[in-house]
Design a protein around this motif. Structure first.
Motif, mmCIF file in Angstrom:
data_model
loop_
_atom_site.group_PDB
_atom_site.id
_atom_site.type_symbol
_atom_site.label_atom_id
_atom_site.label_comp_id
_atom_site.label_asym_id
_atom_site.label_seq_id
_atom_site.Cartn_x
_atom_site.Cartn_y
_atom_site.Cartn_z
ATOM 1 N N VAL A 58 0.854 -1.192 0.000
ATOM 2 C CA VAL A 58 0.000 0.000 0.000
ATOM 3 C C VAL A 58 0.884 1.233 0.000
ATOM 4 O O VAL A 58 1.761 1.388 0.850
ATOM 5 C CB VAL A 58 -0.928 0.032 1.235
ATOM 6 N N ILE A 59 0.642 2.100 -0.986
ATOM 7 C CA ILE A 59 1.336 3.385 -1.060
ATOM 8 C C ILE A 59 0.283 4.427 -1.402
ATOM 9 O O ILE A 59 -0.320 4.378 -2.481
ATOM 10 C CB ILE A 59 2.460 3.382 -2.108
ATOM 11 N N GLY A 60 0.041 5.341 -0.486
ATOM 12 C CA GLY A 60 -0.971 6.372 -0.710
ATOM 13 C C GLY A 60 -2.340 5.743 -0.876
ATOM 14 O O GLY A 60 -2.764 4.933 -0.056
ATOM 15 N N ASP A 61 -3.037 6.089 -1.951
ATOM 16 C CA ASP A 61 -4.385 5.583 -2.204
ATOM 17 C C ASP A 61 -4.404 4.371 -3.132
ATOM 18 O O ASP A 61 -5.443 4.015 -3.677
ATOM 19 C CB ASP A 61 -5.254 6.697 -2.819
ATOM 20 N N THR A 62 -3.248 3.738 -3.319
ATOM 21 C CA THR A 62 -3.153 2.629 -4.261
ATOM 22 C C THR A 62 -2.617 1.381 -3.579
ATOM 23 O O THR A 62 -1.719 1.446 -2.743
ATOM 24 C CB THR A 62 -2.224 3.012 -5.438
ATOM 25 N N VAL A 63 -3.191 0.246 -3.946
ATOM 26 C CA VAL A 63 -2.703 -1.063 -3.528
ATOM 27 C C VAL A 63 -1.956 -1.636 -4.734
ATOM 28 O O VAL A 63 -2.464 -1.604 -5.850
ATOM 29 C CB VAL A 63 -3.875 -1.993 -3.144
ATOM 30 N N TYR A 64 -0.762 -2.132 -4.516
ATOM 31 C CA TYR A 64 0.031 -2.733 -5.589
ATOM 32 C C TYR A 64 0.174 -4.226 -5.310
ATOM 33 O O TYR A 64 0.347 -4.632 -4.162
ATOM 34 C CB TYR A 64 1.427 -2.106 -5.651
ATOM 35 N N VAL A 82 -0.336 -5.069 -10.856
ATOM 36 C CA VAL A 82 -1.686 -4.516 -10.832
ATOM 37 C C VAL A 82 -1.807 -3.486 -9.722
ATOM 38 O O VAL A 82 -1.062 -3.522 -8.741
ATOM 39 C CB VAL A 82 -2.748 -5.620 -10.650
ATOM 40 N N ALA A 83 -2.762 -2.573 -9.887
ATOM 41 C CA ALA A 83 -2.938 -1.502 -8.908
ATOM 42 C C ALA A 83 -4.424 -1.198 -8.690
ATOM 43 O O ALA A 83 -4.996 -0.367 -9.386
ATOM 44 C CB ALA A 83 -2.201 -0.246 -9.364
ATOM 45 N N PRO A 84 -5.054 -1.869 -7.724
ATOM 46 C CA PRO A 84 -6.422 -1.502 -7.350
ATOM 47 C C PRO A 84 -6.430 -0.233 -6.485
ATOM 48 O O PRO A 84 -5.467 0.052 -5.764
ATOM 49 C CB PRO A 84 -6.917 -2.689 -6.526
ATOM 50 N N ASP A 85 -7.520 0.517 -6.566
ATOM 51 C CA ASP A 85 -7.730 1.676 -5.708
ATOM 52 C C ASP A 85 -7.912 1.200 -4.266
ATOM 53 O O ASP A 85 -8.636 0.232 -4.009
ATOM 54 C CB ASP A 85 -8.977 2.445 -6.167
ATOM 55 N N ARG A 86 -7.275 1.856 -3.332
ATOM 56 C CA ARG A 86 -7.290 1.449 -1.928
ATOM 57 C C ARG A 86 -8.688 1.461 -1.316
ATOM 58 O O ARG A 86 -9.020 0.609 -0.492
ATOM 59 C CB ARG A 86 -6.366 2.394 -1.159
ATOM 60 N N LYS A 87 -9.517 2.395 -1.694
ATOM 61 C CA LYS A 87 -10.854 2.518 -1.097
ATOM 62 C C LYS A 87 -11.909 1.663 -1.793
ATOM 63 O O LYS A 87 -12.717 1.023 -1.150
ATOM 64 C CB LYS A 87 -11.321 3.983 -1.106
ATOM 65 N N SER A 88 -11.905 1.648 -3.125
ATOM 66 C CA SER A 88 -12.986 0.990 -3.863
ATOM 67 C C SER A 88 -12.604 -0.365 -4.444
ATOM 68 O O SER A 88 -13.476 -1.170 -4.767
ATOM 69 C CB SER A 88 -13.448 1.886 -5.013
ATOM 70 N N GLY A 89 -11.305 -0.596 -4.634
ATOM 71 C CA GLY A 89 -10.863 -1.816 -5.290
ATOM 72 C C GLY A 89 -10.871 -1.732 -6.806
ATOM 73 O O GLY A 89 -10.432 -2.663 -7.479
ATOM 74 N N ALA A 90 -11.346 -0.612 -7.363
ATOM 75 C CA ALA A 90 -11.369 -0.459 -8.828
ATOM 76 C C ALA A 90 -9.943 -0.599 -9.357
ATOM 77 O O ALA A 90 -9.008 0.000 -8.809
ATOM 78 C CB ALA A 90 -11.947 0.893 -9.208
#
Length: 134
Positions: A58-64, A82-90
């Protein structure tokens, strides 16, 4: 307090605690998930086209996460960063990794790391690769 079973998939990654959510990867279901650490409810689940054996970063608002591809199995798997959004998973983006000719497993099989604004990935073929954060 609670348990969560994901039918038809292993959960190999060590969970990453992110505030009050656990981020985990899995194999056959090709997913990264955010699970509420208080009650076990899945907040989001993102298809990340491959086997996610490493711990999400996790870095900022992104999950790697790095994924591995595998040939000759029931469900198709592809290697990628891959990089899902930390809050929504998009899924914000996905960068495919090479599939070496004749390899049955390829791509990232371990956890990613961050260093000086870069994502560091190790692949099953012995490659250490560094990518700029997006």
């Amino acid at each position: 307090l609670w348990s969560r079973h994901f039918w038809f998939s292993w959960v190999e990654s060590t969970p990453r605690l992110d505030v009050d959510a656990l981020l985990v990867g899995s194999s056959d279901l090709r997913a990264v998930r955010a699970i509420d650490s208080k009650n076990g409810h899945v907040r989001w689940s993102t298809d990340v086209p491959g086997l996610t054996w490493g711990t999400p970063l996790v870095i900022g608002d992104t999950v790697y996460a790095g994924t591995a591809g595998q040939t000759g199995v029931l469900i198709e798997h592809h290697a990628a960063l891959v990089a899902p959004d930390r809050k929504s998973g998009a899924l914000l983006w996905s960068t495919p990794l090479d599939e070496p000719k004749g390899a049955s497993v390829f791509g990232c099989v371990s956890s990613l790391a961050e260093s000086n604004g870069m994502v560091v990935a190790c692949t099953v073929d012995g490659t250490l690769a560094v990518y700029p954060l997006r």
